[in-house]
Design a protein around this motif. Structure first.
Motif, PDB file in Angstrom:
ATOM      1  N   PHE A  31       0.789  -1.219   0.000  1.00 16.39           N
ATOM      2  CA  PHE A  31       0.000   0.000   0.000  1.00 16.39           C
ATOM      3  C   PHE A  31       0.832   1.285   0.000  1.00 16.39           C
ATOM      4  N   GLY A  32       2.141   1.171   0.040  1.00 15.60           N
ATOM      5  CA  GLY A  32       3.001   2.352   0.073  1.00 15.60           C
ATOM      6  C   GLY A  32       3.455   2.769  -1.312  1.00 15.60           C
ATOM      7  N   THR A  33       4.515   3.553  -1.354  1.00 16.29           N
ATOM      8  CA  THR A  33       5.040   4.033  -2.629  1.00 16.29           C
ATOM      9  C   THR A  33       5.923   3.000  -3.322  1.00 16.29           C
TER      10      THR A  33
END
Length: 171
Positions: free
Chosen positions: A143-145
Motif C-alpha cells: 500500500f506504500g510508494t
C-alpha cells in the motif's frame, strides 16, 4: 524457548512446502531464507541457477546453522526443480506481481496438500518461463510508494500465511 536440536528437528513432521529459489543473487538472502525455512519446518529448499549454495560464508553467516537442519538440493535450472516437484504432485505457486495473481491472504488451499513456492531474482523476479509453468501466482498486497519487498522478507510473509493454512501447528 522450546527449541529442538538438529537431530530432533530432522525427525519432526514438516510443513508440506518446498521452496524453489530462482536465481537469487544475494547469498545473504539465501541464508535468511534458510532461517525462515527452519522456523516454519518446511520440507526442503531447491537452489537453482546462480543461487549460492552452502557452505558459502554469507549464507552461513545469516542462516546461523539452518543449513544443517533444512534439507536442500541444487539444480542447474529452475525448470528442473519445478518439473521434479510437479511430478511429485506439488502445486507450483510463484510469489510474483503479475496479471491475474491471487492476493496471498485470499488464497484458499482447497484439496491441495503440497505447495512448491517459487521466489525470484532480486532484480527481475521469477523468470517468465517459470511463471508460465506455475499453477498460480501469489502476490502480497502493498500500500506504500514502493511496490516490492526484499525476497527474503516476502518469503517469510508467504511462509507464515501458507503455514497457517497447511499446518496443524497453528490449529
Amino acid at each position: 524457548m522450546n527449541r529442538v536440536d538438529v537431530d530432533t528437528y530432522k525427525q519432526l513432521k514438516k510443513t508440506p512446502i518446498q521452496l524453489v529459489l530462482d536465481n537469487i543473487r544475494s547469498a545473504n538472502n539465501v541464508g535468511s531464507i534458510f532461517r525462515s525455512a527452519d522456523a516454519f519446518a518446511i520440507e526442503a529448499i531447491h537452489l537453482c541457477g546462480i543461487t549460492a549454495k552452502p557452505p558459502h560464508r554469507d549464507i552461513l553467516k545469516t542462516a546461523i546453522g539452518a543449513t544443517k537442519s533444512v534439507e536442500w538440493k541444487y539444480h542447474s535450472t529452475t525448470q528442473e526443480a519445478v518439473d521434479l516437484l510437479r511430478a511429485k504432485n506439488y502445486m507450483i505457486a510463484s510469489l510474483e506481481q503479475v496479471e491475474q495473481s491471487t492476493a496471498l491472504h485470499q488464497f484458499q488451499i482447497g484439496n491441495q496438500s503440497q505447495i512448491a513456492l517459487v521466489v525470484g531474482n532480486e532484480v527481475s523476479g521469477v523468470d517468465q518461463k517459470i511463471i508460465d509453468l506455475s499453477d498460480l501466482c501469489l502476490e502480497i498486497p502493498q500500500f506504500g510508494t514502493k511496490h516490492s519487498l526484499n525476497v527474503s522478507v516476502s518469503l517469510g510473509i508467504a511462509l507464515w500465511e501458507l503455514s497457517t493454512k497447511l499446518n496443524d501447528h497453528f490449529k
